[in-house]
Design a protein around this motif. Structure first.
Motif, mmCIF file in Angstrom:
data_model
loop_
_atom_site.group_PDB
_atom_site.id
_atom_site.type_symbol
_atom_site.label_atom_id
_atom_site.label_comp_id
_atom_site.label_asym_id
_atom_site.label_seq_id
_atom_site.Cartn_x
_atom_site.Cartn_y
_atom_site.Cartn_z
ATOM 1 N N LEU A 133 0.837 -1.196 0.133
ATOM 2 C CA LEU A 133 -0.034 -0.086 -0.025
ATOM 3 C C LEU A 133 0.728 1.226 -0.074
ATOM 4 N N PRO A 134 0.545 2.362 -1.050
ATOM 5 C CA PRO A 134 1.425 3.579 -0.925
ATOM 6 C C PRO A 134 0.909 4.471 0.357
ATOM 7 N N VAL A 135 1.709 5.120 0.799
ATOM 8 C CA VAL A 135 1.461 6.282 1.511
ATOM 9 C C VAL A 135 0.697 7.399 0.866
ATOM 10 N N LYS A 136 -0.352 7.814 1.458
ATOM 11 C CA LYS A 136 -0.958 9.148 0.788
ATOM 12 C C LYS A 136 0.111 10.217 1.053
ATOM 13 N N SER A 137 0.174 11.250 -0.141
ATOM 14 C CA SER A 137 1.185 12.511 -0.133
ATOM 15 C C SER A 137 0.389 13.380 0.872
ATOM 16 N N THR A 138 1.384 13.987 1.591
ATOM 17 C CA THR A 138 0.659 15.101 2.269
ATOM 18 C C THR A 138 0.689 16.400 1.769
#
Length: 261
Positions: free
Chosen positions: A107-112
Motif C-alpha cells: 500500500l502506498p502512503v498518501k502524499s501530504t
C-alpha cells in the motif's frame, strides 16, 4: 471357520467406520482451503515494513477482517471476487482474485499536501525599493505647497514596455512543457497498462486481449487526476465491466458511436 469370518467382517466394518469419520473430519478443512485467500500487507516505500490493522473487505460478499500485528490476513473469498485494502494514511487498493494463492500486498502512503500559507508581512531591501525605474517618464507634482488637497496627476508616470516577442517565447515554452508532460504520462501508461499486466490480472488472450486494451486504455487525463494512479485496481474494475459486455459489444467495430455534443 465361522470365528475367522466374523473377525474379518468386524475388521472390515471397523475400517469403513474409520474412513467415514476421516472424510467427515477432513471435509470442512478441504472446503475451507478452497474458500479463503490469505496474504501479508506491506508498506509500498518500505518493502519490509508490515502493516497491522489494515481493513480487508470482500466487496462481493461484504465480509471484512483486519491484518494482525504481523500484517497477515485471512478472508473468505472465491475466484472473481474484489478484495479491498484500506488503512489510515494509505491509498485504498483493490485486488481482483484470479486464484486463491497467498499474496503480498503493498500500500502506498498518501502524499501530504502543504497547508495554504498567508503572507502577512514581507521585509523588503531598501536598495530594491528605492531603485529608480529607468523606463519611467519624468513628472512634476503640481501645487503641492503642503496642501493635502493638491491636484491629482492624471498623466502617465511609469513605464510599461510590452515585449510581444517575449510573450510568444513564453507561450512556446509552455506548450513544449505540456507536450513533454503528456509524453511522460503516455510512457507511464504504456509501462503499467501493458499486455503482461493485463494478462496477469485478467487471463485474456488473442483478440479479446487486444480489444480490451484498446477499449479500456486509461487516458492521460484519468492518470493525471489521480496520483499515484492505481493501475491494478483500474484493470480489475475494467475487467468486471468487460465481463458484463455481450460478445458483440466486445468487438471494436460494434461499439456504439458517441453522440455529437
Amino acid at each position: 471357520m465361522l470365528k475367522a469370518a466374523f473377525e474379518c467382517r468386524t475388521n472390515l466394518l471397523l475400517n469403513m467406520y474409520k474412513l467415514i469419520i476421516f472424510l467427515v473430519l477432513a471435509l470442512p478443512f478441504g472446503a475451507l482451503a478452497q474458500t479463503v485467500t490469505t496474504g501479508t500487507v506491506f508498506d509500498y516505500s518500505k518493502k519490509t515494513l508490515t502493516l497491522p490493522g489494515v481493513n480487508i473487505r470482500n466487496l462481493n460478499s461484504k465480509k471484512s477482517t483486519n491484518t494482525n500485528k504481523e500484517g497477515k490476513y485471512t478472508i473468505t473469498a472465491a475466484v472473481g471476487d474484489l478484495i479491498e485494502f484500506s488503512a489510515v494514511g494509505y491509498h485504498t487498493d483493490t485486488l481482483y482474485l484470479t486464484n486463491l494463492l497467498n499474496r503480498t500486498i503493498y500500500l502506498p502512503v498518501k502524499s501530504t499536501n502543504l497547508a495554504e500559507v498567508n503572507v502577512e508581512a514581507v521585509r523588503m531591501n531598501s536598495q530594491i525599493t528605492d531603485a529608480k525605474d529607468p523606463l519611467a517618464e519624468k513628472y512634476t507634482l503640481l501645487n503641492t505647497g503642503g496642501n493635502l488637497n493638491r491636484k491629482r496627476m492624471t498623466d502617465k508616470v511609469g513605464g510599461l514596455n510590452l515585449n510581444l516577442g517575449y510573450g510568444k517565447y513564453k507561450r512556446q515554452q509552455r506548450k513544449e512543457a505540456e507536450l513533454s508532460e503528456r509524453e511522460m504520462y503516455l510512457e507511464e501508461i504504456d509501462e503499467n497498462f501493458s499486455q503482461n499486466a493485463v494478462v496477469d490480472l485478467t487471463k485474456l488472450q488473442g483478440e479479446d486481449l487486444k480489444n480490451f486494451m484498446i477499449i479500456y486504455r486509461p487516458s492521460v487525463e484519468q492518470v493525471k487526476a489521480e496520483r499515484p494512479y492505481r493501475y491494478a485496481y483500474y484493470i480489475s474494475r475494467a475487467f468486471v465491466a468487460w465481463q458484463k459486455l455481450t460478445p458483440q459489444q466486445r468487438k471494436l467495430q460494434d461499439l456504439p458511436k458517441l453522440k455529437a455534443n
